[in-house]
Design a protein around this motif. Structure first.
Motif, PDB file in Angstrom:
ATOM      1  N   SER A   2       0.824  -1.314  -0.028  1.00 38.45           N
ATOM      2  CA  SER A   2      -0.136   0.026  -0.084  1.00 38.45           C
ATOM      3  C   SER A   2       1.076   1.249  -0.081  1.00 38.45           C
ATOM      4  CB  SER A   2      -0.907   0.126   1.144  1.00 38.45           C
ATOM      5  OG  SER A   2      -1.589   1.341   1.278  1.00 38.45           O
ATOM      6  N   ASN A   8      -2.335   3.704   5.038  1.00 38.79           N
ATOM      7  CA  ASN A   8      -1.228   3.260   6.017  1.00 38.79           C
ATOM      8  C   ASN A   8      -1.245   3.903   7.256  1.00 38.79           C
ATOM      9  OD1 ASN A   8       0.016   2.398   3.611  1.00 38.79           O
ATOM     10  ND2 ASN A   8       1.259   3.979   3.254  1.00 38.79           N
ATOM     11  N   ARG A   9      -1.835   5.021   7.467  1.00 35.64           N
ATOM     12  CA  ARG A   9      -2.157   5.456   8.759  1.00 35.64           C
ATOM     13  C   ARG A   9      -3.079   4.740   9.688  1.00 35.64           C
ATOM     14  NH1 ARG A   9      -4.270  11.502  10.954  1.00 35.64           N
ATOM     15  NH2 ARG A   9      -2.915  11.529  12.760  1.00 35.64           N
ATOM     16  N   ILE A  11      -3.717   1.311   9.253  1.00 34.75           N
ATOM     17  CA  ILE A  11      -2.961   0.319   9.581  1.00 34.75           C
ATOM     18  C   ILE A  11      -2.018   0.429  10.858  1.00 34.75           C
ATOM     19  CG2 ILE A  11      -1.390  -1.736   8.775  1.00 34.75           C
ATOM     20  CD1 ILE A  11      -4.074  -2.048   7.932  1.00 34.75           C
ATOM     21  N   GLY A 240       9.606   0.838   4.013  1.00 32.23           N
ATOM     22  CA  GLY A 240       8.172   0.877   4.615  1.00 32.23           C
ATOM     23  C   GLY A 240       8.054  -0.012   5.937  1.00 32.23           C
ATOM     24  N   VAL A 262       1.018  -7.244   4.936  1.00 31.35           N
ATOM     25  CA  VAL A 262       0.716  -5.983   4.474  1.00 31.35           C
ATOM     26  C   VAL A 262       2.140  -5.004   4.462  1.00 31.35           C
ATOM     27  CG1 VAL A 262      -0.511  -4.043   4.309  1.00 31.35           C
ATOM     28  CG2 VAL A 262      -1.818  -6.082   5.036  1.00 31.35           C
ATOM     29  N   LEU A 264       3.311  -1.439   4.112  1.00 28.71           N
ATOM     30  CA  LEU A 264       3.143  -0.030   3.849  1.00 28.71           C
ATOM     31  C   LEU A 264       4.291   0.665   3.411  1.00 28.71           C
ATOM     32  CD1 LEU A 264       1.381   0.526   7.375  1.00 28.71           C
ATOM     33  CD2 LEU A 264       0.431  -0.429   5.272  1.00 28.71           C
ATOM     34  N   THR A 266       5.837   3.467   2.985  1.00 30.24           N
ATOM     35  CA  THR A 266       5.658   4.835   3.335  1.00 30.24           C
ATOM     36  C   THR A 266       6.642   5.583   2.601  1.00 30.24           C
ATOM     37  OG1 THR A 266       7.192   4.431   5.223  1.00 30.24           O
ATOM     38  CG2 THR A 266       4.671   4.080   5.647  1.00 30.24           C
ATOM     39  N   CYS A 269       5.000   7.522  -0.419  1.00 26.15           N
ATOM     40  CA  CYS A 269       4.071   8.388  -0.025  1.00 26.15           C
ATOM     41  C   CYS A 269       4.769   9.693   0.030  1.00 26.15           C
ATOM     42  CB  CYS A 269       3.252   8.133   1.153  1.00 26.15           C
ATOM     43  SG  CYS A 269       2.265   6.838   1.140  1.00 26.15           S
TER      44      CYS A 269
END
Length: 360
Positions: A2, A8-9, A11, A240, A262, A264, A266, A269
């Motif tokens: 993701s 993300n936040r 999760i 991430g 999962v 993320l 980050t 982003c």
């Protein structure tokens, strides 16, 4: 995987509810205790670890003293030690994402060898403390040993694993980020001029130029923090964070089944052009106008939620103090190297070579 900031936040805020911490096998084995990885500690254990870490590396402890991580943990002093702990962690970092083949000559074998040597170094310090309890220093190790009798989940080996994890988290991310700062400052003279002006003003406002750095001065270095944030944004050391679902999660009409991993992403982003104008440009001034809620959703270099790195504030202050001493005492120029690559973690194709000269 993701790269959606909102998801993300969500999760990272679901720790212990719909997701749990998860690591690659090679990473977990490196931090295992008696064959059991404690990197996913939760509940009371995680609460204890976070509070203990913050008490020695959080913002409150930084108001009184700024020490290197190893000294804060167990009294390590590089000038008095035959073992160079920095070199050990360099080997460990190289082996994290290597083929987990533990035979002589492989990167992973060298990684595990260095890990054992660091653990032996800390184990020696622990045994010395137990043999001489009167030599109380008030550092992380003393604090943890004092809690052995009251916290049932603690053991001598677990304390060593905690310290190893904290050393690892601080050594690689901080040194890499500072290298990135040097690279970006050498490529952007207008940024260097601004950060030099901030630190020269601090010295000019002192009664004595030779006075030691104060907490108030550190907190006043707003542009320096913007430079650090921008370097973290462009060169997040970690791609991430990983979580494993404890139950089915519904998202945008899709279902992520229980037991799935999962990731993320980050770091992706932080290149979002909807949030960061000209995202590939090094621009510390962009942080001046960004709102806290926007930053919270789109900037997670230290993770998020209850699992956010407890040493985040320590790392930022350590980098701030390093930069203060660098820009006020030295000039430097980039000679060669410094091309950023991910293999798969952040690194340099060729080491960054700079020439330092002392200011008059």
């Amino acid at each position: 995987m993701s790269a959606d900031p909102g998801f993300n936040r969500y999760i990272v805020q679901q720790e212990g509810k719909s997701v749990e911490m998860w690591y690659l096998d090679t990473f977990s084995k490196l931090f295992a205790q008696d064959g059991e990885a404690r990197t996913t500690a939760a509940g009371l254990v995680h609460k204890y670890l976070r509070n203990l870490t913050l008490s020695h590396f959080g913002s409150e402890s930084l108001r009184m003293s700024i020490e290197f991580v190893a000294k804060q943990l167990f009294g390590y002093v590089s000038d008095k030690s035959k073992e160079k702990i920095g070199e050990k962690f360099g080997n460990i970092s190289q082996g994290l994402f290597s083929l987990p083949l533990n035979i002589p000559g492989t990167t992973y074998h060298s990684c595990l060898k260095s890990q054992r040597e660091v653990m032996d170094m800390m184990r020696t310090a622990l045994k010395e403390r137990l043999a001489a309890p009167e030599s109380y220093r008030g550092d992380f190790l003393d604090h943890a040993l004092k809690d052995l009798s009251t916290e049932k989940f603690l053991s001598e080996e677990f304390i060593l694993q905690i310290m190893f994890g904290l050393l690892f988290a601080s050594s690689e991310s901080t040194s890499m980020t500072l290298t990135l700062v040097l690279k970006f400052l050498s490529e952007n003279p207008h940024v260097l001029k601004e950060i030099e002006a901030e630190h020269e003003k601090i010295i000019m406002n002192r009664e004595s130029p030779d006075s030691p750095l104060t907490w108030a001065e550190v907190k006043s270095m707003t542009f320096t923090l913007q430079v650090i944030n921008e370097s973290l944004r462009l060169g997040n050391v970690s791609l991430g964070v990983l979580r494993r679902t404890l139950k089915d999660i519904e998202i945008n009409g899709y279902t992520i089944p229980a037991g799935w991993t999962v990731m993320l992403v980050t770091s992706a982003c932080q290149y979002n052009s909807d949030i960061y104008k000209d995202p590939l440009t090094f621009n510390p001034w962009r942080w001046k106008e960004m709102q806290p809620d926007v930053i919270a959703k789109n900037f997670m270099p230290f993770g998020g939620g209850t699992r956010q790195c407890a040493g985040a504030e320590f790392a930022k202050v350590l980098m701030t103090i390093f930069l203060h001493n660098l820009v006020t005492n030295y000039r430097w120029e980039r000679i060669k190297g410094g091309e950023i690559v991910r293999t798969p973690i952040l690194g340099f194709q060729n080491s960054l070579h700079v020439k330092l000269t002392k200011k008059n």
